[in-house]
Structure formats: C-alpha cells, structure tokens
Design an enzyme around this catalytic site. Structure first.
Site, mmCIF file in Angstrom:
data_model
loop_
_atom_site.group_PDB
_atom_site.id
_atom_site.type_symbol
_atom_site.label_atom_id
_atom_site.label_comp_id
_atom_site.label_asym_id
_atom_site.label_seq_id
_atom_site.Cartn_x
_atom_site.Cartn_y
_atom_site.Cartn_z
ATOM 1 N N HIS A 250 52.479 -57.559 -6.770
ATOM 2 C CA HIS A 250 52.123 -58.530 -8.146
ATOM 3 C C HIS A 250 50.305 -58.613 -7.914
ATOM 4 O O HIS A 250 49.796 -58.393 -6.720
ATOM 5 C CB HIS A 250 52.571 -59.618 -7.585
ATOM 6 C CG HIS A 250 52.671 -60.932 -8.801
ATOM 7 N ND1 HIS A 250 51.094 -61.110 -8.755
ATOM 8 C CD2 HIS A 250 53.109 -61.565 -9.323
ATOM 9 C CE1 HIS A 250 51.669 -61.942 -10.337
ATOM 10 N NE2 HIS A 250 52.987 -62.088 -10.109
ATOM 11 N N ARG A 270 48.580 -66.491 -16.413
ATOM 12 C CA ARG A 270 48.035 -65.288 -17.807
ATOM 13 C C ARG A 270 49.241 -65.548 -18.951
ATOM 14 O O ARG A 270 48.247 -65.578 -19.925
ATOM 15 C CB ARG A 270 47.755 -64.014 -16.953
ATOM 16 C CG ARG A 270 46.812 -63.759 -16.227
ATOM 17 C CD ARG A 270 46.951 -62.870 -15.988
ATOM 18 N NE ARG A 270 47.952 -62.190 -14.391
ATOM 19 C CZ ARG A 270 49.100 -61.603 -14.646
ATOM 20 N NH1 ARG A 270 49.164 -60.334 -15.477
ATOM 21 N NH2 ARG A 270 50.140 -61.286 -13.935
#
Length: 627
Positions: A250, A270
């Site tokens: 990740h 994000r």
C-alpha cells in the site's frame, strides 16, 4: 495418548471470523447446516475492522454512468489482465446486492443528499464507487455481520432452546492442521490459545477465511493474526497456491514515529482530494503515469484539480492511479533523495479541504495522526510510505464455488483465496470480494456437505501426529522463535520486497532454507497456557512456507506486473499474461509450476478498446480469445 478435546460434529467449519468468514458462516447456516466458526482472536477483532475506505460496488448512486461492466473493466485493468475473468465478473455483478444486503441487516452507511448510500472516489475506479462509513467501513461491516450471527443464534434458541445449536463461535482458537479422510476433508485440529488444550472438530467441509501473510514482512499494515495460516493449511492439505509473487505494498503507511511505522493511511485521503508531494514541494505523480494508463489520467495540476469539481470534463488525478503504481513512484522519489526526513513523502489534505470537512470525512485518520504522531492533518501534511498490505495470491479455487479443485470439501474466500485480483488489487475491492465470495463459499460448502451420502471420519493417527508437531517446540532446542521471526521479516523486507532482483531472491531462498531447518530446533519455555512464544513458534511454520512460495514464484516470473516489480526485468511481457504460477507441497518440498491462464470470454473482451487489449495480449492470443 495425547488428550484432545473433541467437540460436536458440524457440517461446515469456517476458519476465520473476518468479513469473508462471517459471511460464509451466515450463508451456510441459512442453508440449514450446523456451522462452527473458529477465530484466532476475540470475536469482532478480526483484521477486517481495519479496512477504512469503503466497499467497491457499482450502485451508481453518485454517478449514474457506473455499472458492473465498468467495475469489471476497472478490476481487470488494475490486475493487469491476470485476474481470473470469471471471478472478476461475478464480483462486479454481485457486489451491489451484497452492499444492499448489509444495509438491510442494519449497516449505517454515509448518505448522499437525497438519502442514498454515498460513494467516494478511489484509485483505479473510473467512478465514485466505494460505499463507506466515514473511514471506519470495515468496523461497520464486522459489526453488522456479527449482529446477523447473533440474530441467527437467537432464532436457533427459539427453535431449540440453545443459542449455539446451529452456529457456534470458538474464540481464541487456532487451527494447525486440516484433517483428511483419504483425499477429502474430515475436520480440523488445533489448540485453545488460553489453555493450550488441543481440540478437534469433525466436519466434511472447511472454509478458509484467514486473511493474509503480512507478518512475514518487517513493515506491514497487517494485524498480528496475518501469519499465512490459511495459505499454509491449504498447502499442507494438498491444495495449491496461485500467483503468490504478487504482494501489494500500500503506498501510504505511516512512517513516523517508528513504533507505528506501517500503520495504514487510508486511500480515502487521496480519494477526497489529498495530494502527494516530495521534499521539494513538487506534486510528483504526474511524472509516473505508465504508458498503459496514458490518456486516462490528468497531465497537469489544473486538470487534476478540475476533476474533483467536474469529473466528466477532466481526467483523474494521478494520485488515484492503482496502488502498485503509486507505491513504486513513492519508492523512486525516496531513493532519488527527494523523500521526507523520515524516509517517506508528504500527503497533504489540509490545503484541499476545510478542517471541519477533514474531521467529518476522515475521523480515524485525524485521531490516528494526532494521538500517535502529534500531527494535526487539518493543518499539516502526513509523512507516508509503502507498507506491505495485501497478497493477491492465494488458494487456487473454482471461481463459481470457491472450492479447491484439489481437495474435496475445502473452500477459501477473501484474501486467502487467489485469482480474483490478478497482479494488483484495487482499493475497496477487498471488502466486496469477501462479501461476494464469502457468501459463495458458504453456500457451496453447505451444498457439498448436504449432498454427501457418507460423512468422512477422523483418523486418530493424524490427530496424534498433529499434536506431536505442535508439542515439538517444548523439546530441547537452541533456536528462539522471536529471533527467527525477525530474521524472516528482515529477509523478506530486504530481498523480496517492493523492488526485486534475481540475485537477491536467490539469496532469500538460501536464507529461507536455513531458517526452515533452524525452525525445526525452535524452543520455548514454560507451559502451554497462553504462551505467546509457543504460538509464534507454531506460526513460523506457516510464515516460512508461504514466504518460500512468494520468493520462488517471484524469481520465476521474469517480468514486472502489478505487485511484482523486477528491476532486472522492468517491462510487462504479454507472454507472461498467459501464465499463472502455482505452488504445491510434496514430501515437505515446495515446487512452483506454470499453468495456463484461462482465456477471457469474448463478450467481456468487447468491453475494452482493441488498442488497450494490444498492450496486454499478443495478436495471436487476442485473435484466439475473441473467437
């Protein structure tokens, strides 16, 4: 003779009580089967509770253009077309029903202004697709499934006067072996973590839902439970593991302070507008859009920022590329000397959203950084970097039934199962995956058990052998389990990590071979009553087996694709798209072999432009599959 507690015979045993395990147990019970659920930790503490961003499902609540075909297309693109197409199809088709089902069971999702389930943007998804509960979606999912389990137990009580007559949960139990009658499953053997007493449960069907392998790596977002138990149990039972070389790092884990390094920073940051910057203040992701994604992502900050206001007129920001691409980009920036003081990059949402909106949308992130790193994300950026997060590889299963083709009666769902995500998983697809295939595993395990004319029997010799294996660490030995575990984690981190090289992986295999031999002489002190050293000694067998599978498959796959990046083979090779790598265990020796990737159905290929397919398929292969 070893004392072994024998519990009632069940029809289906589910190993793991996360989202996939509970959904399988619910389905098997609703089919009328007696079900045992075994969880390594306390009920409700499964790693699924750590899932933050949301559940990917093409409900079209925020953008009506979304549908299952678009979701399928995004999933295949994210997995670089190595996905088992049938699993990706079933997942995309059935995910909305599984989310609406959760809502009918009491899940409290965030809502749109007109009252529908809200959906947010996430990397690799063309439309806002993730149904969410702030940034605590996994917690709500587990809470809802637990309540459904309780409701089923209450219904059983009304019928029989016994809450556990149809579905029983065994908390803080660990399975160490799947017991077989000939080639088929007969039950499970393990121990109670508190008392150390051995137990066995007879059952013709076992569903593995044990999650991932992250504790084999030094820096990971995974919980302590993720020691590859289900992967190893399947191998030891005669099943095969598929494409274990694909490990997802990740892109955004915490990098400071050291005590929390690796803890996940949700992709929702994000998705809700957060941007990545290097130590020079540059928004660097524009420099890392791969050729296969050109035209789909913005090429300037103005265009990227415009997408949040009007997605129909602008292309997606490059921060929303699939996770493997973002992780490699961050790794490159740090290696080039443009990293943060603590070896990551900056993730900034404070300049994008008002403070009250950040706290509303990302309450866990705000609390996590404030309490653990003394960082107020409403005022300053976070320091983030790649962390081992998910394994795309897993038990080889039939896409429709979740059954192992090699071991009758064995099923797998969730992260422990392979095939669905190809070489890289899109964020949010894990929660819908475990719901879709958890249900399918429970359904077909129940049908298998109900259709038997003769139940398998437990063989005492197998149970005695399993007990002797578990007791071996109490014999005299020279190796310490914690020291071995640290050496394993360092080996995988340094030699089979985010960027791989042939020489380093060969070195890793040599080290792993030595560690496996040393693990045979591991020694623990004290007694069996809640002995963490003993527990780790038993987990080492699983982590060493699975780590060797990862390293062997990664050495064999001579290309870079998704979660597998070879510095010495940097390109994606279309010929390798045809190849799955399967790992098997024979006489304690691991072997990896090539297996043909099944051809994609022609009508599904028509969802893609031919120019895009040409990036993944050879002309001959494309002609054959479109016929």
């Amino acid at each position: 003779m070893t004392e072994i507690d024998a519990y009632d015979s069940y029809d289906v045993v589910v190993v793991g009580a996360g989202g996939a395990g509970l959904r399988a147990a619910i389905e098997a019970r609703e089919q009328g089967m007696r079900v045992a659920v075994i969880c390594k930790s306390l009920f409700g503490k499964a790693h699924t509770v750590m899932a933050e961003g949301g559940i990917a499902a093409s409900m079209g609540n925020v953008n009506s253009g979304d549908n299952w075909q678009v979701h399928f297309r995004d999933t295949m693109r994210g997995g670089k077309f190595l996905n088992h197409w049938r699993m990706a199809e079933l997942h995309a088709r059935e995910a909305p029903d599984r989310v609406w089902e959760l809502e009918s069971w009491g899940a409290l999702f965030d809502r749109t202004k007109d009252g529908r389930i809200s959906q947010r943007n996430f990397g690799g998804h063309e439309y806002p697709r993730l149904a969410h509960v702030g940034d605590r979606t996994g917690l709500e999912l587990i809470r809802t499934l637990q309540q459904k389990v309780v409701a089923l137990q209450q219904a059983d009580f009304k019928r029989s006067g016994d809450y556990e007559s149809g579905l029983k949960v065994f908390q803080e139990y660990t399975v160490t072996r799947i017991v077989k009658d000939g080639e088929r499953v007969a039950g499970v053997f393990g121990y109670q973590r508190e008392s150390g007493r051995f137990f066995t449960i007879a059952a013709p069907a076992v569903v593995l839902a044990t999650g991932g392998i992250g504790k084999s790596f030094k820096v990971t977002s995974n919980s302590w439970e993720y020691t590859g138990d289900g992967h190893a149990l399947a191998l030891l039972a005669g099943a095969r593991l598929l494409n274990m070389e694909f490990v997802q790092f990740h892109p955004t884990g915490m990098v400071w302070p050291p005590s929390v390094k690796g803890i996940l920073v949700t992709e929702s940051v994000r998705g809700d507008g957060g941007v990545l910057r290097n130590s020079e203040g540059k928004r660097f992701m524009f420099d890392y859009v791969p050729e296969v994604f050109r035209g789909q992502y913005a090429e300037s900050e103005a265009e990227a920022d415009g997408w949040y206001a009007d997605p129909d007129k602008h292309r997606r920001p490059p921060e929303l590329l699939p996770r493997d691409e973002v992780a490699r980009a961050i790794n490159s920036e740090v290696k080039a000397g443009r990293g943060t003081p603590h070896g990551g990059v900056f993730l900034d949402v404070s300049s994008r959203l008002p403070a009250e909106e950040i706290i509303r949308r990302l309450p866990s992130m705000h609390h996590q950084f404030k309490e653990l790193a003394d960082v107020d994300i409403t005022r300053e950026p976070m320091e983030v970097g790649p962390t081992c997060h998910y394994v795309m590889g897993g038990v080889e299963v039939d896409p429709d039934t979740a059954a192992s083709p090699a071991v009758p009666g064995l099923y797998a769902a969730g992260e422990v199962a392979g095939g669905m995500h190809g070489s890289n998983r899109l964020g949010g697809n894990s929660l819908s995956d475990l719901l879709v295939f958890g249900r399918r595993a429970g359904l077909h395990a129940a049908r298998y058990a109900a259709g038997l004319t003769e139940r398998p029997t437990l063989e005492r010799a197998q149970l005695e052998a399993a007990a002797a294996e578990a007791l071996a660490p109490f014999d005299e030995g020279a190796e310490h389990p914690y020291a071995l575990h640290q050496e394993l984690q360092q080996t995988m981190n340094d030699l089979v990590g985010i960027i791989r090289r042939a020489g380093e992986m060969k070195q890793a295999l040599d080290r792993l071979a030595v560690l496996r031999r040393r693990a045979e002489a591991v020694a623990v002190e004290g007694h069996r009553q809640f002995n963490p050293g003993w527990h780790l000694a038993l987990d080492l067998r699983n982590m060493l087996l699975v780590s060797e599978c990862v390293a062997r498959a990664a050495l064999l796959r001579r290309e870079s694709r998704g979660g597998h990046t070879r510095e010495d083979w940097p390109g994606m090779d279309r010929d390798w798209r045809r190849v799955n790598l399967v790992c098997s265990l024979t006489d304690d020796q691991l072997a990896v072999e090539r297996q043909a990737n099944p051809p994609v159905r022609a009508d599904l290929l028509e969802l893609f432009d031919r120019s895009e397919l040409a990036k993944y398929f050879t002309p001959e292969e494309l002609a054959d599959e479109q016929e």
